[in-house]
Design an enzyme around this catalytic site. Structure first.
Site, PDB file in Angstrom:
ATOM      1  CD  GLU A   1      36.639  38.500  41.660  1.00  0.00           C
ATOM      2  OE1 GLU A   1      37.617  38.635  40.924  1.00  0.00           O
ATOM      3  OE2 GLU A   1      36.526  39.096  42.743  1.00  0.00           O
TER       4      GLU A   1
ATOM      5  CG  HIS B   1      16.518  56.905  36.911  1.00  0.00           C
ATOM      6  ND1 HIS B   1      15.616  57.908  36.638  1.00  0.00           N
ATOM      7  CD2 HIS B   1      16.797  56.997  38.235  1.00  0.00           C
ATOM      8  CE1 HIS B   1      15.378  58.594  37.752  1.00  0.00           C
ATOM      9  NE2 HIS B   1      16.078  58.058  38.734  1.00  0.00           N
TER      10      HIS B   1
ATOM     11  NE  ARG C   1      53.694  36.973  39.016  1.00  0.00           N
ATOM     12  CZ  ARG C   1      53.570  38.284  39.211  1.00  0.00           C
ATOM     13  NH1 ARG C   1      53.160  38.721  40.367  1.00  0.00           N
ATOM     14  NH2 ARG C   1      53.867  39.130  38.264  1.00  0.00           N
TER      15      ARG C   1
ATOM     16  CB  CYS D   1      54.121  34.960  33.455  1.00  0.00           C
ATOM     17  SG  CYS D   1      53.412  35.325  31.859  1.00  0.00           S
TER      18      CYS D   1
ATOM     19  CG  ASN E   1      55.767  38.789  34.895  1.00  0.00           C
ATOM     20  OD1 ASN E   1      54.686  38.862  34.304  1.00  0.00           O
ATOM     21  ND2 ASN E   1      55.966  39.341  36.081  1.00  0.00           N
ATOM     22  N   GLY E   2      55.681  39.989  31.720  1.00  0.00           N
ATOM     23  CA  GLY E   2      55.471  41.375  31.296  1.00  0.00           C
ATOM     24  C   GLY E   2      55.083  41.409  29.830  1.00  0.00           C
TER      25      GLY E   2
ATOM     26  CD  GLU F   1      35.092  43.912  46.469  1.00  0.00           C
ATOM     27  OE1 GLU F   1      35.271  44.574  45.440  1.00  0.00           O
ATOM     28  OE2 GLU F   1      35.789  42.918  46.759  1.00  0.00           O
TER      29      GLU F   1
ATOM     30  CE  LYS G   1      45.639  38.268  44.787  1.00  0.00           C
ATOM     31  NZ  LYS G   1      44.289  38.526  45.287  1.00  0.00           N
TER      32      LYS G   1
ATOM     33  CD1 TRP H   1      45.924  34.141  32.766  1.00  0.00           C
ATOM     34  CD2 TRP H   1      46.582  36.215  32.263  1.00  0.00           C
ATOM     35  NE1 TRP H   1      44.798  34.911  32.590  1.00  0.00           N
ATOM     36  CE2 TRP H   1      45.171  36.176  32.275  1.00  0.00           C
ATOM     37  CE3 TRP H   1      47.214  37.421  31.971  1.00  0.00           C
ATOM     38  CZ2 TRP H   1      44.393  37.296  32.011  1.00  0.00           C
ATOM     39  CZ3 TRP H   1      46.432  38.535  31.703  1.00  0.00           C
ATOM     40  CH2 TRP H   1      45.031  38.460  31.727  1.00  0.00           C
TER      41      TRP H   1
ATOM     42  CE  LYS I   1      35.988  39.415  45.494  1.00  0.00           C
ATOM     43  NZ  LYS I   1      36.657  40.676  45.658  1.00  0.00           N
TER      44      LYS I   1
HETATM   45  C1  F6R Z   1      38.813  41.290  42.456  1.00  0.00           C
HETATM   46  C2  F6R Z   1      40.217  41.630  42.319  1.00  0.00           C
HETATM   47  C3  F6R Z   1      40.597  42.663  41.323  1.00  0.00           C
HETATM   48  C4  F6R Z   1      41.726  43.537  41.863  1.00  0.00           C
HETATM   49  C5  F6R Z   1      42.249  44.465  40.760  1.00  0.00           C
HETATM   50  C6  F6R Z   1      43.330  45.385  41.271  1.00  0.00           C
HETATM   51  O1  F6R Z   1      38.624  40.309  43.425  1.00  0.00           O
HETATM   52  O2  F6R Z   1      41.061  41.077  42.978  1.00  0.00           O
HETATM   53  O3  F6R Z   1      39.508  43.433  40.929  1.00  0.00           O
HETATM   54  O4  F6R Z   1      41.249  44.267  42.953  1.00  0.00           O
HETATM   55  O5  F6R Z   1      42.737  43.704  39.693  1.00  0.00           O
HETATM   56  O6  F6R Z   1      44.422  44.661  41.741  1.00  0.00           O
HETATM   57  P1  F6R Z   1      45.488  45.310  42.692  1.00  0.00           P
HETATM   58  O7  F6R Z   1      44.799  45.610  43.991  1.00  0.00           O
HETATM   59  O8  F6R Z   1      46.560  44.286  42.842  1.00  0.00           O
HETATM   60  O9  F6R Z   1      45.944  46.571  42.031  1.00  0.00           O
END
Ligand code: F6R
Length: 611
Positions: free
Chosen positions: A491, A507, A27, A2, A102-103, A484, A606, A76, A488
């Site tokens: 998500e 396989h 967040r 949050c 937050n937490g 990666e 995020k 969140w 992308k």
């Molecule tokens: C994907 C993405 C996530 C973060 C992951 C780790 O686009 O952003 O997969 O890479 O949640 O987050 P951090 O780097 O903040 O530890």
């Protein structure tokens, strides 16, 4: 996960708080709320389900709320569904203590039971209401706002950034944190509190990064800090050098597109900070050449995209520095019982520096005496503070939930680490070392070239927008780029995709290839392209529509394969840095075309500060 904001001072509080919360929506954004001490000394609370805009509308951007001191929250959900009832702020029964958090309070169930036995009643499903009532319990017991927070800290387990208003202390905000971020800012006439700097950057650049178990007490006259013994402590302020603009969209339709476009600068900045006069300068890292010589292996950990950077790093470091490298998913590694020699270097990669699993993996390893290096973007974050050494990537604040520029900066960090290890351990010649550094310096321009031709990628995306499944295949570093790229795409476009090491598909998973399934091959590793092309042909003969992303010098690509983009030539060790940009744009355009909320994809937030 949050975002919290607090303000006390000479301005009307609610507009300042709501403005700050808009910068923290990354967040969390399923509900929001605000509490302000009004002129008659009571605390008004307004909450709304949905995005922050709903709360802004209800309160006329805060104008409806009188008062000069308040706290706000964008949520969140972790405990309890997104609803007005579960939204923060939470309060005690007579509305004299109000808190945002937050937490996660891990032991909130036994705490709640204890409070119920003492006559407390609960109106929500949240751990935050429990936290608030726990503070209330100790405040009533000791009649001391600081003691109430230290008792809370002694009894609550988990992570928290908790900000509290006491009716008895009008004009003051009390806060305490553990493992959740909190920054405190100040000006002549006021004080601010937030989960992250962009929320208060418009008002002040003078901040304090608060420590675990540290209590902050904010008033219009300034900020004070206390330890768990309630003794006042001295603290060094920091000055934020970020441009306020850096936290805004800057003319792009979405933060993600803006951040994709910032990559040439981010790569250049990160290189410039650590490469001086043709030499890697790790002076600020607190790791000596002797350290780099003595490590007997490297363990890299992280989550999501940060983990994917680790996969690239594994190939690059092993090849250049000839030292064993393992890459581990942090949420798994934290619970493993690894066999260690004690001479490993642990590299924890994290944009936010707050990811709970990465932080826990770091702590587990530190407890075993393993030396750690954090590759982190957010200065003063928990991971940065817990590690022995920190490489700060220079990506600036990343707002879009899907990481792009931070990923690119992390790649630079691991390339430099590979080169540093290689040089110190004498596994590459001085000439090769210099050559690699020169090659790295060409990356910003090559990325700009891709951005300048993004309409090609947009066109390809528009043709592919109805695909149900996409497979990314490649070998070596191209495989790392595939995982990666696939993340992308998933998500933000919500299209199902898989990333496979090209040789592994046959396989089992190849049975999923049907007529028209899109298979994207990444071909930048000269010694491996022939093999990957054979694997692509295997999918084509089962009906796949094959497209390739290849560097311009790759030969032997069958004429019937669709060319997604021709990448500028680059040393194979660093090709992920340019190939990924095409794939970021591909995912971005598909997300836009499908009408998705690009910067805030569903079910995601995020920074993942919960397990
Ligand atoms: C994907 C993405 C996530 C973060 C992951 C780790 O686009 O952003 O997969 O890479 O949640 O987050 P951090 O780097 O903040 O530890």
């Amino acid at each position: 996960m949050c975002g919290i904001v607090g303000y006390t001072g000479g301005r009307q509080a609610a507009p300042v708080i709501l403005d700050g919360l808009t910068k923290l929506e990354y967040r969390g954004y399923d509900s929001a709320g605000i509490a302000v001490s009004n002129k008659s000394g009571n605390i008004d609370i307004v909450k709304a389900k949905g995005k922050l805009q709903v709360l802004c509308k209800v309160t006329h951007n805060g104008e409806n709320l009188d008062g000069f001191c308040g706290i706000g929250h964008t949520r969140w959900a972790t405990h309890g569904e997104p609803s007005e009832n579960n939204a923060h702020p939470h309060c005690n029964e007579d509305n004299t203590i109000v808190a945002v958090h937050n937490g996660i309070i891990e032991n909130y169930v036994p705490l709640k039971e204890k409070l119920i036995r003492r006559g407390y009643k609960f109106y929500s499903e949240t751990d935050t209401e429990v936290a608030t009532k726990l503070v209330d319990y100790y405040y009533k017991k000791y009649n001391d706002p600081l003691r109430a927070l230290t008792e809370f800290a002694l009894h609550a387990r988990g992570s928290y950034a908790l900000a509290v208003l006491y009716k008895d202390y009008p004009g003051e905000i009390f806060a305490i944190r553990k493992d959740s971020p909190m920054v405190v800012g100040y000006t002549d006439g006021g004080a601010y509190l937030a989960s992250d700097v962009p929320a208060i950057l418009k008002y002040t650049r003078n901040v304090y990064y608060t420590d675990n178990y540290e209590i902050s007490r904010l008033s219009a006259n300034g900020v004070k800090f206390y330890n768990l013994d309630r003794e006042e402590t001295e603290k060094q302020p920091s000055v934020i050098t970020w441009d306020a603009e850096a936290a805004e969209k800057g003319g792009f339709e979405h933060f993600m597109l803006k951040e994709i476009h910032e990559q040439p600068d981010v790569v250049r900045n990160t290189l410039n900070c650590f490469v001086r006069d043709g030499e890697i300068d790790f002076g600020e890292l607190n790791l000596s050449d002797e350290d780099f010589k003595n490590f007997d292996s490297v363990i890299i950990t992280g989550c999501g995209s940060a983990y994917h950077v680790g996969v690239v790093a594994q190939y690059v470091i092993e090849d250049l520095a000839r030292i064993p490298v393992r890459v581990e998913i942090a949420s798994e590694y934290r619970y493993r019982n690894p066999v260690l020699t004690g001479k490993e270097l642990l590299v924890v990669i994290s944009q936010s520096g707050e990811t709970a699993d990465s932080l826990a993996a770091l702590r587990e390893m530190s407890a075993k005496g393993i030396k750690s290096l954090a590759v982190v973007n957010v200065v003063g974050s928990s991971i940065a503070r817990a590690a022995d050494a920190v490489f700060y990537t220079k990506a600036g604040p990343e707002i879009s939930v899907a990481t792009t520029k931070a990923y690119s900066a992390q790649l630079i960090a691991v390339y430099l680490l590979a080169l540093k290890l290689a040089k110190v351990r004498k596994t590459i010649t001085e000439n090769r070392y210099k050559g690699f550094l020169k090659e790295l310096a060409t990356l910003p321009e090559k990325i700009s070239g891709i951005l300048g031709n993004k309409s090609e990628i947009q066109k390809f995306a528009s043709e592919m927008m109805d695909r149900k499944d996409v497979f990314f295949i490649g070998r070596g570093i191209d495989y790392a780029t595939c995982i990666e790229s696939s993340l992308k795409l998933k998500e933000i476009s919500y299209i199902h995709s898989e990333a496979y090491a090209a040789g592994e598909l046959k396989h089992g998973t190849i049975s999923l290839i049907e007529n028209g399934t899109l298979v994207l091959g990444i071909l930048t590793q000269n010694s491996l392209v022939e093999k990957t092309i054979s694997n692509l042909k295997e999918t084509e003969s089962r009906g796949a529509y094959v497209a390739v992303l290849a560097t311009e010098d790759v030969a032997g690509i069958p004429a019937n394969f669709r060319k997604l983009f021709s990448l500028p030539g680059v040393d194979g060790h660093f090709s992920a840095s340019i190939a990924v940009v095409v794939m970021q744009l591909f995912a971005y355009f598909l997300s836009v075309l499908r009408g998705n909320d690009v910067d805030k994809p569903r079910n995601l937030a995020k920074s993942v500060t919960v397990e």
